[in-house]
Write an enzyme that holds these catalytic residues in place. Structure first.
Site, mmCIF file in Angstrom:
data_model
loop_
_atom_site.group_PDB
_atom_site.id
_atom_site.type_symbol
_atom_site.label_atom_id
_atom_site.label_comp_id
_atom_site.label_asym_id
_atom_site.label_seq_id
_atom_site.Cartn_x
_atom_site.Cartn_y
_atom_site.Cartn_z
ATOM 1 N N GLY A 128 2.577 4.223 13.403
ATOM 2 C CA GLY A 128 3.298 3.301 13.780
ATOM 3 C C GLY A 128 3.207 2.375 14.973
ATOM 4 O O GLY A 128 3.006 1.284 15.191
ATOM 5 N N GLU A 184 9.897 1.715 10.863
ATOM 6 C CA GLU A 184 10.816 2.915 10.739
ATOM 7 C C GLU A 184 9.818 4.075 10.527
ATOM 8 O O GLU A 184 9.121 4.553 9.793
ATOM 9 C CB GLU A 184 11.577 2.776 9.283
ATOM 10 C CG GLU A 184 12.592 1.531 9.273
ATOM 11 C CD GLU A 184 13.564 1.733 10.032
ATOM 12 O OE1 GLU A 184 13.867 2.904 10.776
ATOM 13 O OE2 GLU A 184 14.202 0.578 10.622
ATOM 14 N N LYS A 214 0.890 -1.164 0.188
ATOM 15 C CA LYS A 214 0.097 -0.182 0.145
ATOM 16 C C LYS A 214 0.655 1.112 -0.199
ATOM 17 O O LYS A 214 1.580 1.846 0.897
ATOM 18 C CB LYS A 214 -0.901 0.151 1.353
ATOM 19 C CG LYS A 214 -1.921 1.158 1.111
ATOM 20 C CD LYS A 214 -2.344 1.747 2.457
ATOM 21 C CE LYS A 214 -1.755 3.023 2.712
ATOM 22 N NZ LYS A 214 -1.819 4.102 1.728
ATOM 23 N N GLU A 237 9.464 16.415 15.731
ATOM 24 C CA GLU A 237 9.604 16.333 14.261
ATOM 25 C C GLU A 237 8.823 17.294 13.631
ATOM 26 O O GLU A 237 7.686 17.485 13.760
ATOM 27 C CB GLU A 237 9.360 14.837 13.811
ATOM 28 C CG GLU A 237 9.862 14.799 12.320
ATOM 29 C CD GLU A 237 9.338 13.295 11.885
ATOM 30 O OE1 GLU A 237 8.476 12.847 12.009
ATOM 31 O OE2 GLU A 237 10.606 12.938 11.223
ATOM 32 N N CYS A 262 13.240 11.817 6.862
ATOM 33 C CA CYS A 262 13.434 11.210 8.014
ATOM 34 C C CYS A 262 14.455 11.327 8.791
ATOM 35 O O CYS A 262 14.657 11.545 9.917
ATOM 36 C CB CYS A 262 13.023 9.758 8.129
ATOM 37 S SG CYS A 262 14.005 8.804 7.013
ATOM 38 N N GLY A 283 6.701 5.415 8.502
ATOM 39 C CA GLY A 283 5.761 6.759 8.383
ATOM 40 C C GLY A 283 5.698 7.272 9.846
ATOM 41 O O GLY A 283 7.050 7.166 10.338
ATOM 42 N N SER A 284 4.727 7.862 10.208
ATOM 43 C CA SER A 284 4.822 8.530 11.371
ATOM 44 C C SER A 284 4.931 7.649 12.767
ATOM 45 O O SER A 284 4.521 6.554 12.628
ATOM 46 C CB SER A 284 3.871 9.623 11.420
ATOM 47 O OG SER A 284 2.465 9.056 11.490
ATOM 48 N N ASN A 285 5.480 8.569 13.862
ATOM 49 C CA ASN A 285 5.361 7.649 15.124
ATOM 50 C C ASN A 285 4.088 7.110 15.458
ATOM 51 O O ASN A 285 3.935 5.901 15.984
ATOM 52 C CB ASN A 285 6.059 8.477 15.860
ATOM 53 C CG ASN A 285 6.660 7.882 17.104
ATOM 54 O OD1 ASN A 285 5.836 7.627 18.075
ATOM 55 N ND2 ASN A 285 7.928 7.546 17.121
HETATM 56 P P1 NAP Z 1 1.958 8.631 8.036
HETATM 57 O O1 NAP Z 1 0.957 9.242 7.882
HETATM 58 O O2 NAP Z 1 2.188 7.608 9.187
HETATM 59 O O3 NAP Z 1 1.816 7.615 6.685
HETATM 60 C C1 NAP Z 1 2.521 6.503 6.149
HETATM 61 C C2 NAP Z 1 1.982 5.232 5.707
HETATM 62 O O4 NAP Z 1 0.915 4.631 6.523
HETATM 63 C C3 NAP Z 1 0.991 5.834 4.388
HETATM 64 O O5 NAP Z 1 1.061 4.955 3.376
HETATM 65 C C4 NAP Z 1 -0.412 5.933 5.116
HETATM 66 O O6 NAP Z 1 -1.468 5.846 4.310
HETATM 67 C C5 NAP Z 1 -0.300 4.697 6.041
HETATM 68 N N1 NAP Z 1 -1.303 4.847 7.189
HETATM 69 C C6 NAP Z 1 -1.905 5.748 7.452
HETATM 70 N N2 NAP Z 1 -2.752 5.429 8.704
HETATM 71 C C7 NAP Z 1 -2.577 4.162 8.790
HETATM 72 C C8 NAP Z 1 -3.339 3.225 9.514
HETATM 73 N N3 NAP Z 1 -4.204 3.462 10.339
HETATM 74 N N4 NAP Z 1 -2.715 1.943 9.275
HETATM 75 C C9 NAP Z 1 -1.909 1.494 8.388
HETATM 76 N N5 NAP Z 1 -1.427 2.287 7.615
HETATM 77 C C10 NAP Z 1 -1.613 3.770 7.721
HETATM 78 O O7 NAP Z 1 3.313 9.260 7.744
HETATM 79 P P2 NAP Z 1 3.524 10.208 6.738
HETATM 80 O O8 NAP Z 1 3.228 11.594 7.400
HETATM 81 O O9 NAP Z 1 3.165 9.851 5.353
HETATM 82 O O10 NAP Z 1 5.105 10.105 6.481
HETATM 83 C C11 NAP Z 1 6.219 10.893 7.242
HETATM 84 C C12 NAP Z 1 6.674 10.189 8.371
HETATM 85 O O11 NAP Z 1 7.317 9.175 7.898
HETATM 86 C C13 NAP Z 1 7.604 11.069 9.072
HETATM 87 O O12 NAP Z 1 7.462 11.018 10.479
HETATM 88 C C14 NAP Z 1 9.112 10.448 8.679
HETATM 89 O O13 NAP Z 1 9.988 10.899 9.631
HETATM 90 C C15 NAP Z 1 8.675 8.986 8.422
HETATM 91 N N6 NAP Z 1 9.443 8.505 7.753
HETATM 92 C C16 NAP Z 1 10.669 7.605 8.420
HETATM 93 C C17 NAP Z 1 11.418 6.953 7.680
HETATM 94 C C18 NAP Z 1 12.452 5.925 8.309
HETATM 95 O O14 NAP Z 1 13.044 5.178 7.534
HETATM 96 N N7 NAP Z 1 12.896 6.186 9.663
HETATM 97 C C19 NAP Z 1 11.618 7.266 6.353
HETATM 98 C C20 NAP Z 1 10.707 8.060 5.933
HETATM 99 C C21 NAP Z 1 9.919 8.717 6.406
HETATM 100 P P3 NAP Z 1 -2.235 7.234 3.589
HETATM 101 O O15 NAP Z 1 -1.019 8.518 3.801
HETATM 102 O O16 NAP Z 1 -2.387 7.028 2.202
HETATM 103 O O17 NAP Z 1 -3.344 7.420 4.234
#
Ligand code: NAP
Length: 499
Positions: free
Chosen positions: A237, A254, A179, A389, A288, A232-234
């Site tokens: 996760g 991650e 996804k 962050e 990130c 994705g976000s904390n």
């Molecule tokens: P996010 O909102 O957590 O989304 C990440 C992914 O999870 C998206 O595909 C999102 O889908 C999906 N998602 C959202 N809610 C979910 C749920 N309840 N169940 C399952 N999946 C769900 O994060 P983001 O804002 O897009 O990304 C930015 C974050 O990623 C930042 O905190 C960044 O630091 C982190 N990041 C970490 C790394 C690392 O390797 N440490 C690398 C890159 C980014 P939709 O958005 O399509 O709804």
């Protein structure tokens, strides 16, 4: 290169080797530099996940029996196609994500590197042989695939992160349901086409477009998905981990970072400025591993501030498809609003705003989502701008009096992804690499720029102990199996018949 490279107006799911049209709701995919709609992405429901998992389950049985070196041949082909198509992929990546072309090319290259690296693993996937404690008995450990794995990826590295997860999963004999983030589905579409052209059997990779709360959630809850690999976000996760824990499902997380560059009094300041600018403002701070704190020795603080301000004045901000632009847009309005909120917080907390701090809305900037590169100084470690962050082009200088205080400041946050130190003192270098509590440490370089054959991930609130990329990624997608072959022809009991 033009937007005519987009060969569809609406994306379809890729399930069991077929492009499956999805009826119902869609979301627009918006170019964050121009505000234009690039195409529509379907918002699938739970049944699409069920279909994808069923296809993956069936395909995986056969795929697991294909010798790993043959599985790897497909990844070599994937790598070759990505290489041929690098320029197109990079351009489309810039359109949907906004990062400047040079960085988009770098991200695609990361995927190419991962393809060839993981293809090489097809001829390794090493286990161990080890002596048995008994005569005429052979002992070894082998990696076994787990089954169907679920991959959930963010918008900020829409192709690289997908390759870090799907390539090791596939070479190890698993099937994948992926996804991608709704903001950036085009890279998923392009990568699925590449898998198809490379000859990956039907059902080994399946792409389901849709929201995290529906499609992602259905994957996390699906009992036939035995591993979830999430970036994705904390907050998301943690929720995913809680549900996976309930089901005893393996989960690799991650998540975010609050990464710092330490600049000591003996640092090469010009080099430090280059490293900070690249790490803080590359991808508009939406990495990130982005540098969002600079922990600076008080003796060089003023000089560093001056040089940073000078370097920031040289940054060209705009549409990432313009080769002269260094800093692209923010992904969307929610991203802008979050950054604005932290600017207000920083001011209220008493940090001094030296540059930026505002959304850019004049002329063409007003069509997209642009935020001026921002520098705070005189921040302290307890401030929210120094702890949380922000995910934008905002960096805060934190002055310190000593090396020890700098290490403490670095480790004062709940995250532990990346850190960096600029110093010429070899003793400090070795102490720093030991004491910085992050999964990645850079010496005399910024906080960004991971290479794919090393483990990627972090300590504390950044993850849950697993690593993406590197050979360590295989641990997420395999089970260790211990195999004993007794060729003595009699019952030999371990620990009992050893004398
Ligand atoms: P996010 O909102 O957590 O989304 C990440 C992914 O999870 C998206 O595909 C999102 O889908 C999906 N998602 C959202 N809610 C979910 C749920 N309840 N169940 C399952 N999946 C769900 O994060 P983001 O804002 O897009 O990304 C930015 C974050 O990623 C930042 O905190 C960044 O630091 C982190 N990041 C970490 C790394 C690392 O390797 N440490 C690398 C890159 C980014 P939709 O958005 O399509 O709804």
């Amino acid at each position: 290169m033009t937007e005519t490279m987009l060969d569809v107006k609406k994306l379809a799911n890729y399930i069991n080797g077929e492009w499956v049209d999805v009826e119902g709701e869609t979301a627009p995919v918006i170019n964050p530099a121009t505000g234009e709609t690039l195409l529509e992405v379907p918002l699938s429901d739970k049944t699409a996940v069920d279909h994808a998992v069923e296809a993956a389950k069936q395909a995986q049985k056969e795929w697991a029996l294909v010798p790993a070196p043959q599985r790897a041949e497909i990844l070599y082909e994937v790598g070759h196609i990505m290489k041929e198509r690098k320029e197109k992929l990079a351009y489309l990546l810039t359109l949907e994500n906004g990062k400047v072309l040079e960085e988009a090319r770098g991200e695609v290259q990361e995927g190419i590197d991962m393809a060839f690296y993981m293809a090489g693993e097809g001829r390794r996937l090493f286990g161990q042989t080890t002596p048995s404690e008994l005569q005429n008995k052979f002992a070894m450990s082998v990696r076994a695939p787990i089954g169907v794995v679920g991959i959930i990826t963010p918008w900020n590295f829409p192709i690289a992160i997908a390759t870090w997860k799907s390539f090791p999963a596939i070479v190890a004999g698993n099937a994948v349901v992926w996804k991608p983030a709704t903001e950036t589905p085009i890279m998923a579409y392009e990568l699925a086409k590449i898998f198809e052209e490379a000859g990956l059997p039907k059902g080994v990779i399946n792409v389901v477009f849709g929201s995290g709360s529906t499609v992602g959630d259905a994957m996390v809850h699906h009992e036939d998905i035995r591993v979830i690999s999430f970036t994705g976000s904390n907050e998301t996760g943690r929720n995913i981990a809680a549900e996976c824990g309930r089901q005893l499902k393996k989960v690799s997380l991650e998540m975010g970072g609050k990464n710092a560059v330490i600049v000591m009094d003996d640092a090469d300041l010009d080099l430090a400025v280059e490293g900070i600018i690249w790490s803080a403002f590359g991808t508009s701070g939406q990495r990130c591993t982005a540098c969002s704190r600079v922990i600076v020795h008080e003796d060089v603080k003023e000089t560093l501030e001056e040089r940073l301000l000078h370097a920031m004045e040289q940054l060209t901000i705009g549409n990432g498809t313009d080769e002269s632009v260094r800093v692209g847009p923010i992904i969307n309005e929610a991203g802008i609003n979050k950054i604005k909120k932290y600017i207000d917080i920083g001011k209220e907390e008493g940090a001094k705003l030296l540059a930026g701090g505002y959304e850019m809305t004049e002329g063409d900037y007003g069509k997209g989502y642009f935020f001026a590169p921002t520098l705070f100084t005189d921040a302290t470690i307890d401030m929210r701008i120094a702890q949380e962050e922000i995910f934008g082009p905002v960096v805060s200088l934190i002055p310190v009096k000593s090396f020890e205080e700098a290490i403490e400041a670095n480790n004062s946050v709940s995250y532990g992804l990346s850190s960096s130190i600029f110093t010429k003192d070899v003793n400090r270098v070795f102490k720093a690499q030991r004491d910085l509590d992050t999964g990645i440490v850079y010496v005399n370089a910024g906080t960004t720029g991971a290479e794919i054959h090393l483990p990627f991930g972090g300590t504390k609130g950044t993850g849950n102990g697993h690593r993406d990329s590197g050979v360590q990624a295989l641990d997420v997608f395999t089970e260790w199996k211990a195999v004993y072959v007794d060729y003595s022809g009699k019952l030999q009991r371990a620990q009992i018949d050893t004398e």
